[in-house]
Design a protein around this motif. Structure first.
Motif, short mmCIF file in Angstrom:
data_model
loop_
_atom_site.label_atom_id
_atom_site.label_comp_id
_atom_site.label_asym_id
_atom_site.label_seq_id
_atom_site.Cartn_x
_atom_site.Cartn_y
_atom_site.Cartn_z
N GLY A 28 -9.43 10.03 -0.54
CA GLY A 28 -10.78 10.73 -0.29
C GLY A 28 -11.40 11.33 -1.50
O GLY A 28 -12.70 11.10 -1.80
N ARG A 80 0.80 4.26 -2.86
CA ARG A 80 0.20 5.39 -2.44
C ARG A 80 1.23 6.45 -3.29
O ARG A 80 1.30 7.49 -3.63
CB ARG A 80 0.14 5.48 -1.04
CG ARG A 80 -0.26 7.00 -0.49
CD ARG A 80 -0.31 6.82 0.97
NE ARG A 80 -1.01 8.20 1.66
CZ ARG A 80 -0.64 9.22 1.56
NH1 ARG A 80 0.48 9.54 1.14
NH2 ARG A 80 -1.38 10.33 2.04
N TYR A 114 -9.40 7.26 -4.34
CA TYR A 114 -10.52 7.38 -3.18
C TYR A 114 -10.02 6.65 -1.77
O TYR A 114 -10.41 7.54 -0.64
CB TYR A 114 -11.68 7.11 -3.65
CG TYR A 114 -11.94 7.85 -5.06
CD1 TYR A 114 -12.53 9.16 -4.98
CD2 TYR A 114 -12.12 7.38 -6.40
CE1 TYR A 114 -12.45 10.19 -6.24
CE2 TYR A 114 -12.22 8.01 -7.36
CZ TYR A 114 -12.36 9.41 -7.28
OH TYR A 114 -12.70 10.10 -8.62
N ALA A 115 -9.50 5.67 -1.81
CA ALA A 115 -9.37 4.81 -0.68
C ALA A 115 -8.26 5.56 0.09
O ALA A 115 -8.51 6.02 1.43
CB ALA A 115 -9.01 3.49 -1.00
N TYR A 116 -7.17 5.99 -0.48
CA TYR A 116 -6.18 6.56 0.38
C TYR A 116 -6.29 8.16 0.39
O TYR A 116 -5.79 8.64 1.35
CB TYR A 116 -4.89 6.53 -0.73
CG TYR A 116 -4.31 5.02 -0.77
CD1 TYR A 116 -3.77 4.43 0.40
CD2 TYR A 116 -4.13 4.45 -2.04
CE1 TYR A 116 -3.39 3.24 0.45
CE2 TYR A 116 -3.51 2.91 -1.97
CZ TYR A 116 -3.22 2.55 -0.87
OH TYR A 116 -2.85 1.30 -0.89
N GLN A 138 -9.95 3.35 -7.69
CA GLN A 138 -10.82 3.34 -6.35
C GLN A 138 -9.43 3.53 -5.42
O GLN A 138 -9.74 4.14 -4.36
CB GLN A 138 -11.28 2.12 -6.20
CG GLN A 138 -12.59 1.92 -7.14
CD GLN A 138 -13.43 3.18 -7.15
OE1 GLN A 138 -13.79 3.52 -6.22
NE2 GLN A 138 -13.79 3.76 -8.32
N ALA A 139 -8.30 3.28 -5.61
CA ALA A 139 -7.18 3.33 -4.68
C ALA A 139 -6.94 4.82 -4.46
O ALA A 139 -6.78 5.23 -3.25
CB ALA A 139 -6.11 2.88 -5.27
N SER A 182 0.95 -0.97 0.02
CA SER A 182 0.08 -0.19 0.11
C SER A 182 0.97 1.30 -0.01
O SER A 182 0.36 2.12 -0.55
CB SER A 182 -0.90 -0.13 1.14
OG SER A 182 -0.24 -0.03 2.51
#
Length: 191
Positions: free
Chosen positions: A49, A9, A45-47, A42-43, A5
């Protein structure tokens, strides 16, 4: 293969940096950032927002790198301006990113405000002046350091002159100008 992750990021931050420099916040596309990363959309938005929060993360990361590359010297603003000049000319995209931020979100973030206030206070403390005088001197140094990069190449180099030699002369002029201007704004640094 294990999912990393932190690496994802970091790839998103790097890809977003290029996208935001090229297109600004409004013109940047999450699809292009994800593709360039490469990562799942989607990563983002996951990391982060949202695209706005990703922009903030990119700006913060780049300013942190700049702070590591150019140590702040409140008792030598001319030297600091020269070091900033070098960093900005080596990575002009940082100025582009901050220009997009200024155009699209002109209000200072809490991080920006706190950063500038802390530096201005350090200048004020080093010179035994008030915060406003410290801020004035800091703004002189920051503005002078950016002038070369923010001027289009066709203007700053109108002839056939050697750009590298002109860059050296301009850096010397930045340092001399900041030294002269801060000497008018500030007493000598306390020893």
């Amino acid at each position: 293969m294990a999912y990393d992750s932190a690496a994802t990021r970091a790839r998103l931050i790097e890809a977003a940096y290029g996208e935001f420099v090229a297109h600004g916040l409004a013109g940047a596309r999450v699809d292009r950032i994800a593709k360039a990363a490469p990562a799942n959309k989607q990563a983002i938005y996951a990391y982060f927002g949202s695209k706005d929060e990703l922009f903030d993360a990119v700006l913060e990361a780049r300013l942190r790198v700049l702070a590591d590359v150019v140590p702040f010297t409140p008792d030598d603003l001319a030297g600091y301006a020269g070091a900033l000049f070098d960093a900005f000319t080596d990575d002009p995209d940082l100025i582009k990113l901050t220009q997009w931020k200024a155009l699209e979100r002109p209000e200072a973030s809490a991080m920006e405000r706190d950063n500038h206030l802390a530096k201005a206070q350090a200048v004020a403390d080093a010179h035994g002046v008030g915060l406003e005088a410290g801020m004035d001197a800091l703004m002189v140094a920051l503005s002078a350091a950016q002038a070369w990069v923010t001027t289009p190449a066709s203007i700053r180099n109108p002839g056939d002159g050697e750009e590298a030699a002109r860059r050296v002369r301009h850096r010397e002029a930045v340092v001399a100008a900041v030294r002269a201007m801060t000497e008018r704004l500030l007493p000598p640094a306390a020893d």
